[in-house]
Design an enzyme around this catalytic site. Structure first.
Site, PDB file in Angstrom:
ATOM      1  N   ASN A  40     -10.102   0.904   2.365  1.00 13.75           N
ATOM      2  CA  ASN A  40      -8.665   0.913   2.088  1.00 13.75           C
ATOM      3  C   ASN A  40      -8.460   0.603   0.604  1.00 13.75           C
ATOM      4  O   ASN A  40      -8.673  -0.526   0.169  1.00 13.75           O
ATOM      5  CB  ASN A  40      -7.987  -0.132   2.969  1.00 13.75           C
ATOM      6  CG  ASN A  40      -6.486  -0.196   2.765  1.00 13.75           C
ATOM      7  OD1 ASN A  40      -5.955   0.376   1.820  1.00 13.75           O
ATOM      8  ND2 ASN A  40      -5.806  -0.900   3.649  1.00 13.75           N
ATOM      9  N   CYS A  81       0.826  -1.216   0.000  1.00 16.48           N
ATOM     10  CA  CYS A  81       0.000   0.000   0.000  1.00 16.48           C
ATOM     11  C   CYS A  81       0.857   1.263   0.000  1.00 16.48           C
ATOM     12  O   CYS A  81       0.347   2.360  -0.206  1.00 16.48           O
ATOM     13  CB  CYS A  81      -0.922   0.022   1.213  1.00 16.48           C
ATOM     14  SG  CYS A  81      -2.084  -1.337   1.233  1.00 16.48           S
ATOM     15  N   HIS A  84      -2.143   7.267   4.670  1.00 15.00           N
ATOM     16  CA  HIS A  84      -2.781   6.130   4.000  1.00 15.00           C
ATOM     17  C   HIS A  84      -4.097   5.837   4.720  1.00 15.00           C
ATOM     18  O   HIS A  84      -4.161   5.814   5.948  1.00 15.00           O
ATOM     19  CB  HIS A  84      -1.838   4.926   4.058  1.00 15.00           C
ATOM     20  CG  HIS A  84      -2.459   3.649   3.589  1.00 15.00           C
ATOM     21  ND1 HIS A  84      -3.226   3.572   2.448  1.00 15.00           N
ATOM     22  CD2 HIS A  84      -2.432   2.387   4.107  1.00 15.00           C
ATOM     23  CE1 HIS A  84      -3.637   2.326   2.284  1.00 15.00           C
ATOM     24  NE2 HIS A  84      -3.181   1.590   3.285  1.00 15.00           N
TER      25      HIS A  84
HETATM   26  O1  UT7 Z   1      -2.994  -1.067   4.047  1.00 16.00           O
HETATM   27  C1  UT7 Z   1      -2.515  -1.913   5.027  1.00 16.00           C
HETATM   28  C2  UT7 Z   1      -3.481  -3.032   5.160  1.00 16.00           C
HETATM   29  N1  UT7 Z   1      -4.027  -3.389   6.376  1.00 16.00           N
HETATM   30  C3  UT7 Z   1      -4.382  -2.640   7.435  1.00 16.00           C
HETATM   31  O2  UT7 Z   1      -4.137  -1.504   7.567  1.00 16.00           O
HETATM   32  C4  UT7 Z   1      -5.120  -3.354   8.527  1.00 16.00           C
HETATM   33  C5  UT7 Z   1      -4.622  -3.041   9.902  1.00 16.00           C
HETATM   34  N2  UT7 Z   1      -5.441  -3.676  10.884  1.00 16.00           N
HETATM   35  C6  UT7 Z   1      -6.660  -3.215  11.228  1.00 16.00           C
HETATM   36  O3  UT7 Z   1      -7.108  -2.218  10.695  1.00 16.00           O
HETATM   37  C7  UT7 Z   1      -7.405  -3.920  12.332  1.00 16.00           C
HETATM   38  O4  UT7 Z   1      -6.564  -4.873  12.956  1.00 16.00           O
HETATM   39  C8  UT7 Z   1      -8.708  -4.639  11.837  1.00 16.00           C
HETATM   40  C9  UT7 Z   1      -9.741  -3.598  11.441  1.00 16.00           C
HETATM   41  C10 UT7 Z   1      -8.363  -5.546  10.661  1.00 16.00           C
HETATM   42  C11 UT7 Z   1      -9.297  -5.504  12.961  1.00 16.00           C
HETATM   43  O5  UT7 Z   1      -9.493  -4.740  14.122  1.00 16.00           O
HETATM   44  P1  UT7 Z   1      -9.024  -5.324  15.543  1.00 16.00           P
HETATM   45  O6  UT7 Z   1      -9.493  -4.394  16.562  1.00 16.00           O
HETATM   46  O7  UT7 Z   1      -7.525  -5.527  15.431  1.00 16.00           O
HETATM   47  O8  UT7 Z   1      -9.810  -6.670  15.636  1.00 16.00           O
HETATM   48  P2  UT7 Z   1      -9.226  -8.147  15.810  1.00 16.00           P
HETATM   49  O9  UT7 Z   1      -8.467  -8.590  14.619  1.00 16.00           O
HETATM   50  O10 UT7 Z   1      -8.535  -8.160  17.117  1.00 16.00           O
HETATM   51  O11 UT7 Z   1     -10.563  -9.004  15.879  1.00 16.00           O
HETATM   52  C12 UT7 Z   1     -11.480  -8.903  16.945  1.00 16.00           C
HETATM   53  C13 UT7 Z   1     -12.607  -9.897  16.735  1.00 16.00           C
HETATM   54  C14 UT7 Z   1     -12.164 -11.320  16.401  1.00 16.00           C
HETATM   55  O12 UT7 Z   1     -12.963 -12.179  17.154  1.00 16.00           O
HETATM   56  P3  UT7 Z   1     -12.376 -12.900  18.456  1.00 16.00           P
HETATM   57  O13 UT7 Z   1     -11.225 -13.705  17.987  1.00 16.00           O
HETATM   58  O14 UT7 Z   1     -11.973 -11.782  19.384  1.00 16.00           O
HETATM   59  O15 UT7 Z   1     -13.559 -13.688  18.940  1.00 16.00           O
HETATM   60  C15 UT7 Z   1     -12.515 -11.484  14.955  1.00 16.00           C
HETATM   61  O16 UT7 Z   1     -12.865 -12.805  14.612  1.00 16.00           O
HETATM   62  O17 UT7 Z   1     -13.457  -9.481  15.659  1.00 16.00           O
HETATM   63  C16 UT7 Z   1     -13.705 -10.601  14.793  1.00 16.00           C
HETATM   64  N3  UT7 Z   1     -13.902 -10.100  13.440  1.00 16.00           N
HETATM   65  C17 UT7 Z   1     -15.079  -9.641  12.995  1.00 16.00           C
HETATM   66  N4  UT7 Z   1     -16.298  -9.546  13.561  1.00 16.00           N
HETATM   67  C18 UT7 Z   1     -17.290  -9.003  12.840  1.00 16.00           C
HETATM   68  C19 UT7 Z   1     -12.979  -9.977  12.465  1.00 16.00           C
HETATM   69  N5  UT7 Z   1     -13.545  -9.437  11.373  1.00 16.00           N
HETATM   70  C20 UT7 Z   1     -14.834  -9.209  11.665  1.00 16.00           C
HETATM   71  C21 UT7 Z   1     -15.929  -8.688  10.961  1.00 16.00           C
HETATM   72  N6  UT7 Z   1     -17.114  -8.583  11.573  1.00 16.00           N
HETATM   73  N7  UT7 Z   1     -15.791  -8.223   9.693  1.00 16.00           N
END
Ligand code: UT7
Length: 331
Positions: A288, A118, A258
């Site tokens: 994104n 990215c 970004h």
């Molecule tokens: O350009 C560079 C590319 N990438 C990025 O910039 C991404 C950087 N990361 C992020 O923006 C964040 O880490 C996310 C938005 C991807 C996720 O946020 P988070 O606060 O880090 O959530 P998490 O990964 O810790 O997930 C929390 C929970 C999980 O459940 P458990 O394991 O706690 O029970 C996931 O399974 O949320 C669950 N989950 C969802 N729930 C509902 C993951 N995706 C979803 C979803 N809807 N779409």
């Protein structure tokens, strides 16, 4: 280093986002998610998605045509086309060559793609500016374009809700000393490449029945790790490019990060001491868009009159590689 690139500046800008809007409510019908989860975790409300008839070069060509029109420069004046993308039309030829042909740029112009996750647009700006600083090119078209909707697994809720499609383009030309691109910083740490990648389809794991069945041609991400990395590097990269340009935090008139997650953008702005009124945020409307995110945001800020002549603008990107980088420029 910044002395060498001081004479390359943005003289035209254009953008293109597909018409089709995919809202969080639409995604609730596809995967087990909710508007509340997506918005509270990322700040995204909706994103733009291409249809089957549109590929990356289509969006890139439209954005490029608009940037050239904005600059009042004819296609045949372009010496070099650089397309930063993670979602090329094909593995070969380069998407930049397709754009070169599509928009009628003279046949002798150079054209190549640049892969830096990215952060690709930041890298492409840096590379393009060097051709101008060296005197090898007078007009360079720098494009960030993506159709990530084609590369995400629409059954994986942890990634498919985050990404969108779009393109942004700028025209670089020599500009008077003291304006244009003042400095840039590029970084990478390949040891963490496994946090954001597409496992198959390259020479390591060519396409097989098994890679298809296991959905290994789609993007995979360890979101939590990328998040922690991004929060750590964004502010740092901005501070380092300011130092390189001989500027202070208080000199920054506008910040274009970004657009991946509002929870990454806000801490970066805070560390720089920049109020959110001076930060372009459109992740709510586009998600994104990877390499397209910074030029899409820049175009919106310029069109909206939020960036004025003489403003110091800082852009910071991060992404697959892992890579990160920053550019400081005087508009
Ligand atoms: O350009 C560079 C590319 N990438 C990025 O910039 C991404 C950087 N990361 C992020 O923006 C964040 O880490 C996310 C938005 C991807 C996720 O946020 P988070 O606060 O880090 O959530 P998490 O990964 O810790 O997930 C929390 C929970 C999980 O459940 P458990 O394991 O706690 O029970 C996931 O399974 O949320 C669950 N989950 C969802 N729930 C509902 C993951 N995706 C979803 C979803 N809807 N779409």
């Amino acid at each position: 280093m910044h002395r060498e690139v001081v004479n390359a500046g943005i003289v035209g800008i254009g953008a293109c986002a597909p018409d089709r809007v995919l809202t969080n409510a639409d995604l609730e019908q596809l995967v087990d998610t909710s508007d509340e989860w997506i918005f509270s975790r990322s700040g995204i409300r909706e994103r733009r998605i291409t249809g089957p008839e549109q590929a990356t070069s289509d969006l890139a060509s439209i954005a490029a045509g608009r940037a050239l029109a904005d600059a009042g420069i004819k296609p045949e004046e372009v010496d070099l086309v650089i397309v930063a993308t993670n979602t090329p039309d094909m593995l070969m030829p380069a998407t930049a060559c397709l754009v070169q042909d599509r928009i009628g740029i003279k046949k002798k112009a150079g054209a190549f793609d640049l892969a830096a996750g990215c952060t690709g647009f930041v890298h492409a700006l840096a590379v393009g500016s060097q051709f101008i600083a060296a005197g090898t090119c007078r007009t360079v078209l720098v494009i960030g374009a993506e159709t990530l909707s084609k590369m995400v697994n629409w059954e994986d809720r942890s990634t498919c809700v985050l990404f969108g499609d779009g393109a942004g383009a700028v025209v670089l030309r020599p500009v008077p000393a003291g304006s244009g691109i003042l400095a840039f910083k590029l970084y990478s740490d390949g040891a963490f490449g496994h946090h954001l990648f597409i496992p198959a389809g390259g020479s390591r794991r060519p396409a097989t029945r098994e890679t298809l069945d296991n959905k290994l041609h789609f993007l995979q991400m360890n979101g939590r790790e990328v998040f922690k990395f991004a929060v750590r590097v964004m502010g740092e990269a901005a501070e380092e490019v300011l130092a390189e340009a001989g500027l202070n935090k208080s000199d920054v008139d506008f910040f274009i990060p970004h657009q991946a997650n509002i929870r990454i953008i806000k801490p970066a702005a805070k560390r720089l001491g920049i109020p959110m009124e001076k930060v372009l945020v459109n992740v709510d409307r586009y998600g994104n868009t990877s390499t397209a995110s910074i030029p899409l945001a820049l175009e919106e800020a310029v069109r909206g009159g939020r960036i004025k002549s003489g403003y110091h603008v800082v852009m910071v990107g991060f992404g697959a590689g892992l890579t990160w980088g920053s550019v400081a420029l005087k508009w």
